[in-house]
Design a protein around this motif. Structure first.
Motif, PDB file in Angstrom:
ATOM      1  N   LYS A   1       0.826  -1.222   0.000  1.00 46.19           N
ATOM      2  CA  LYS A   1       0.000   0.000   0.000  1.00 46.19           C
ATOM      3  C   LYS A   1       0.855   1.265   0.000  1.00 46.19           C
ATOM      4  CE  LYS A   1      -3.864  -2.033   2.551  1.00 46.19           C
ATOM      5  NZ  LYS A   1      -4.116  -2.396   3.964  1.00 46.19           N
ATOM      6  N   LYS A   2       2.163   1.089  -0.117  1.00 47.70           N
ATOM      7  CA  LYS A   2       3.117   2.197  -0.175  1.00 47.70           C
ATOM      8  C   LYS A   2       3.121   3.049   1.103  1.00 47.70           C
ATOM      9  CE  LYS A   2       3.614   2.834  -5.164  1.00 47.70           C
ATOM     10  NZ  LYS A   2       3.098   1.572  -5.621  1.00 47.70           N
ATOM     11  N   GLN A   3       2.759   2.436   2.245  1.00 48.08           N
ATOM     12  CA  GLN A   3       2.848   3.168   3.518  1.00 48.08           C
ATOM     13  C   GLN A   3       4.301   3.290   3.945  1.00 48.08           C
ATOM     14  OE1 GLN A   3       0.313   1.102   6.281  1.00 48.08           O
ATOM     15  NE2 GLN A   3      -1.525   1.549   5.115  1.00 48.08           N
ATOM     16  N   ILE A   4       5.145   2.377   3.470  1.00 45.81           N
ATOM     17  CA  ILE A   4       6.566   2.429   3.806  1.00 45.81           C
ATOM     18  C   ILE A   4       7.343   1.715   2.697  1.00 45.81           C
ATOM     19  CG2 ILE A   4       6.344   0.322   5.248  1.00 45.81           C
ATOM     20  CD1 ILE A   4       8.631   1.535   7.022  1.00 45.81           C
ATOM     21  N   ASP A   5       8.531   2.213   2.411  1.00 49.20           N
ATOM     22  CA  ASP A   5       9.452   1.521   1.505  1.00 49.20           C
ATOM     23  C   ASP A   5      10.716   1.240   2.310  1.00 49.20           C
ATOM     24  OD1 ASP A   5      11.371   0.693  -0.209  1.00 49.20           O
ATOM     25  OD2 ASP A   5      11.238   2.405  -1.584  1.00 49.20           O
ATOM     26  N   PRO A   6      10.836  -0.010   2.845  1.00 49.48           N
ATOM     27  CA  PRO A   6      11.938  -0.300   3.773  1.00 49.48           C
ATOM     28  C   PRO A   6      13.333  -0.149   3.159  1.00 49.48           C
ATOM     29  CG  PRO A   6      10.259  -2.016   3.867  1.00 49.48           C
ATOM     30  CD  PRO A   6       9.944  -1.160   2.670  1.00 49.48           C
ATOM     31  N   SER A   7      13.430  -0.047   1.840  1.00 54.07           N
ATOM     32  CA  SER A   7      14.764   0.019   1.221  1.00 54.07           C
ATOM     33  C   SER A   7      15.478   1.334   1.513  1.00 54.07           C
ATOM     34  CB  SER A   7      14.661  -0.222  -0.291  1.00 54.07           C
ATOM     35  OG  SER A   7      13.952   0.828  -0.900  1.00 54.07           O
ATOM     36  N   TYR A   8      14.788   2.283   2.186  1.00 54.56           N
ATOM     37  CA  TYR A   8      15.436   3.585   2.430  1.00 54.56           C
ATOM     38  C   TYR A   8      16.678   3.477   3.310  1.00 54.56           C
ATOM     39  CZ  TYR A   8      13.638   4.165   7.246  1.00 54.56           C
ATOM     40  OH  TYR A   8      13.396   4.028   8.588  1.00 54.56           O
ATOM     41  N   ILE A   9      16.839   2.366   4.034  1.00 52.36           N
ATOM     42  CA  ILE A   9      18.001   2.273   4.933  1.00 52.36           C
ATOM     43  C   ILE A   9      19.258   1.711   4.248  1.00 52.36           C
ATOM     44  CG2 ILE A   9      16.515   1.989   6.973  1.00 52.36           C
ATOM     45  CD1 ILE A   9      17.428  -0.968   7.016  1.00 52.36           C
ATOM     46  N   ILE A  10      19.117   1.216   3.003  1.00 50.23           N
ATOM     47  CA  ILE A  10      20.271   0.543   2.354  1.00 50.23           C
ATOM     48  C   ILE A  10      21.341   1.559   1.950  1.00 50.23           C
ATOM     49  CG2 ILE A  10      21.033  -0.883   0.386  1.00 50.23           C
ATOM     50  CD1 ILE A  10      18.125  -1.940   0.208  1.00 50.23           C
ATOM     51  N   SER A  11      22.586   1.294   2.353  1.00 49.16           N
ATOM     52  CA  SER A  11      23.688   2.162   1.929  1.00 49.16           C
ATOM     53  C   SER A  11      24.658   1.443   0.996  1.00 49.16           C
ATOM     54  CB  SER A  11      24.463   2.672   3.149  1.00 49.16           C
ATOM     55  OG  SER A  11      24.924   1.568   3.912  1.00 49.16           O
ATOM     56  N   HIS A  12      24.751   0.105   1.102  1.00 49.60           N
ATOM     57  CA  HIS A  12      25.757  -0.629   0.333  1.00 49.60           C
ATOM     58  C   HIS A  12      25.129  -1.853  -0.336  1.00 49.60           C
ATOM     59  CE1 HIS A  12      28.281   1.814   2.886  1.00 49.60           C
ATOM     60  NE2 HIS A  12      29.368   1.432   2.235  1.00 49.60           N
ATOM     61  N   ARG A  13      25.475  -2.052  -1.605  1.00 51.97           N
ATOM     62  CA  ARG A  13      25.019  -3.227  -2.351  1.00 51.97           C
ATOM     63  C   ARG A  13      26.277  -3.942  -2.833  1.00 51.97           C
ATOM     64  NH1 ARG A  13      21.640   1.026  -2.932  1.00 51.97           N
ATOM     65  NH2 ARG A  13      19.411   0.548  -2.798  1.00 51.97           N
ATOM     66  N   ILE A  14      26.469  -5.200  -2.399  1.00 55.86           N
ATOM     67  CA  ILE A  14      27.761  -5.854  -2.642  1.00 55.86           C
ATOM     68  C   ILE A  14      27.587  -7.284  -3.158  1.00 55.86           C
ATOM     69  CG2 ILE A  14      28.867  -4.466  -0.812  1.00 55.86           C
ATOM     70  CD1 ILE A  14      28.859  -7.167   0.859  1.00 55.86           C
ATOM     71  N   SER A  15      28.737  -7.911  -3.499  1.00 56.73           N
ATOM     72  CA  SER A  15      28.748  -9.321  -3.907  1.00 56.73           C
ATOM     73  C   SER A  15      29.189 -10.170  -2.707  1.00 56.73           C
ATOM     74  CB  SER A  15      29.751  -9.508  -5.048  1.00 56.73           C
ATOM     75  OG  SER A  15      31.056  -9.218  -4.558  1.00 56.73           O
ATOM     76  N   LEU A  16      29.057 -11.500  -2.829  1.00 62.28           N
ATOM     77  CA  LEU A  16      29.528 -12.381  -1.744  1.00 62.28           C
ATOM     78  C   LEU A  16      31.029 -12.208  -1.528  1.00 62.28           C
ATOM     79  CD1 LEU A  16      27.588 -15.718  -2.470  1.00 62.28           C
ATOM     80  CD2 LEU A  16      27.306 -14.246  -0.458  1.00 62.28           C
ATOM     81  N   ASP A  17      31.774 -11.990  -2.622  1.00 63.79           N
ATOM     82  CA  ASP A  17      33.240 -11.844  -2.477  1.00 63.79           C
ATOM     83  C   ASP A  17      33.626 -10.605  -1.683  1.00 63.79           C
ATOM     84  OD1 ASP A  17      33.894 -14.170  -3.838  1.00 63.79           O
ATOM     85  OD2 ASP A  17      33.688 -13.174  -5.793  1.00 63.79           O
ATOM     86  N   GLU A  18      32.764  -9.597  -1.708  1.00 65.98           N
ATOM     87  CA  GLU A  18      33.081  -8.368  -0.968  1.00 65.98           C
ATOM     88  C   GLU A  18      32.701  -8.467   0.509  1.00 65.98           C
ATOM     89  OE1 GLU A  18      32.320  -4.654  -3.857  1.00 65.98           O
ATOM     90  OE2 GLU A  18      30.806  -6.217  -4.082  1.00 65.98           O
TER      91      GLU A  18
END
Ligand SMILES: NC(=O)c1ccc[n+]([C@@H]2O[C@H](COP(=O)([O-])OP(=O)(O)OC[C@H]3O[C@@H](n4cnc5c(N)ncnc54)[C@H](O)[C@@H]3O)[C@@H](O)[C@H]2O)c1
Ligand SMILES: [Zn+2]
Ligand SMILES: [Zn+2]
Length: 392
Positions: A351-368
């Motif tokens: 319902k778009k009351q919240i978009d939890p992705s706002y807290i993400i700062s880093h997107r990485i691979s398993l190797d990282e």
């Protein structure tokens, strides 16, 4: 497959390991599409949780596509997209029937280890030590999920993984923290810790009607995130700031109606009691650093509620229990009863009351991941939440 493995205190490695296989007829195998590193993973990384063994696969926040199902799985089929709760529940024991999923009596095969230490065992958890079941975690390309009929939540809309991934732990955990805080419309709620759990506790306290949320931390980027969702913030590291006094000043001298400890056993403190905890935990004379718990008990108003989503592990020193008794406060705590919250919170996202992705700062691979564990521990590089794409 590739997986992030615990190799000792302060050491994780990305290794090639055997793919998981179905063990029981109610198991499913998930191809992991996104997974995350949690504040709880730090307690393993920092060596606070016993019974980890070298090679154990980390991770309890994950989602993906069902790859294979056991013959007794009726709710899921190959190709379904699911988010998996970090607590494993059987769905049919006394506790599951009471919807106390995190207390499930059937999912920790090593319950005797917990019983020796705690009297009783909770449910098994993914990637969280042998004492908690010895289940392989989800910071990997594939993972075995027991009780496939009970836990995984199907995502049938086309919402991005990043918007629903945190239904695996931290969004329900923040929500249950606010519910346990017994927030009533108009309340003032104080939240210690502006990490991911604190952020969702703040957002959830507002959803439950709090008039004001006061958020406490010392990392500017985390305080900024809290302000971005309308919290008032206190930076406890500023020289002239005394948290208890600041909370009194903001509440006409009586203290917040509810306090939420979203920090747990690794609290920092510049006070003398913080030094005491650092020395005593190093000498193994105390298990947990309780600075926030002590402060929250002192801060909450008479007859108020203290909610504790932050994890505690053992025996705590100098907890002002007399103050808790004298003020007649209610305390509620524990691992999240995940299964109660996943579907209703998914609906709030839809319902778009919240978009939890706002807290993400880093997107990485398993190797990282091994390097990022250190950054996450030291809270460097403005890190607020790390999401891993296992196929990157
Ligand atoms: N109950 C559950 O089921 C459950 C589920 C997930 C996480 N947790 C626990 O919740 C806690 C928080 O998780 P997270 O992912 O947000 O962790 P995190 O490590 O990212 O955040 C903790 C925050 O607490 C802050 N902090 C430390 N000392 C403080 C103090 N004295 N005053 C105010 N803030 C202070 C830190 O600066 C940090 O920002 C952890 O203990 C984690 O294990 C519990
Ligand atoms: Zn977690
Ligand atoms: Zn059960």
């Amino acid at each position: 497959m590739k997986a992030v493995c615990w190799m000792g205190k302060s050491k994780v490695e990305t290794q090639t390991v055997a793919d998981p296989e179905l063990v029981n007829p109610h198991d499913v195998i998930i191809k992991v599409t996104r997974t995350a590193i949690c504040g709880s993973d730090l307690h393993l990384f920092d060596g606070f949780i016993p019974t980890m063994e070298a090679g154990d696969i980390m991770g309890h926040e994950f989602m993906g596509i069902v790859e294979e199902v056991g013959k007794d799985v009726t709710n899921l089929k190959q190709g379904d997209r699911v988010v998996v709760p970090f607590t494993i529940a059987c769905g049919s024991c006394f506790f599951c029937k009471k919807k106390l999923w995190a207390a499930c009596d059937n999912t920790n095969p090593n319950a005797h280890l917990m019983e020796a230490a705690y009297g009783y065992s909770g449910s098994g958890l993914f990637g969280y030590s042998h004492m908690m079941g010895g289940y392989a975690g989800g910071q990997a390309q594939y993972v075995r999920v027991p009780f496939g009929n009970v836990g995984p939540l199907k995502i049938e809309s086309d919402l991005d993984d990043e918007k629903v991934l945190f239904l695996s732990d931290i969004f329900p955990t923040g929500y249950m923290a606010a519910e346990n805080a017994q927030v009533e419309p108009g309340d003032t709620v104080a939240v210690w810790g502006c990490g991911p759990v604190g952020q969702f506790a703040i957002a959830s306290a507002f959803m439950l009607g709090a008039a004001r949320v006061i958020a406490i931390d010392h990392f500017p980027e985390r305080l900024e995130l809290a302000r971005s969702i309308e919290a008032i913030t206190i930076d406890y590291s500023e020289d002239d700031v005394e948290v208890l006094q600041a909370l009194k000043d903001l509440t006409g001298g009586i203290g917040p109606d509810a306090c939420i400890d979203a920090v747990g056993l690794e609290a920092h403190s510049n006070a003398l009691s913080g030094f005491y905890d650092t020395v005593k935990t190093a000498l193994m004379l105390e298990t947990d650093r309780s600075a926030v718990l002590r402060q929250a008990i002192q801060a909450v108003r008479k007859g108020g509620t203290l909610s504790i989503p932050g994890v505690y592990g053992g025996l705590l020193d100098k907890v002002p229990f007399g103050a808790a008794f004298g003020k007649g406060i209610t305390m509620k705590m524990g691992q999240t009863n995940m299964h109660n919250y996943m579907q209703p919170l998914l609906e709030r996202i839809e319902k778009k009351q919240i978009d939890p992705s706002y807290i993400i700062s880093h997107r990485i691979s398993l190797d990282e991941a091994p390097d990022m564990y250190k950054i996450w521990r030291d809270k460097k590089d403005n890190v607020t939440k790390i999401v891993i794409d296992p196929w990157k």
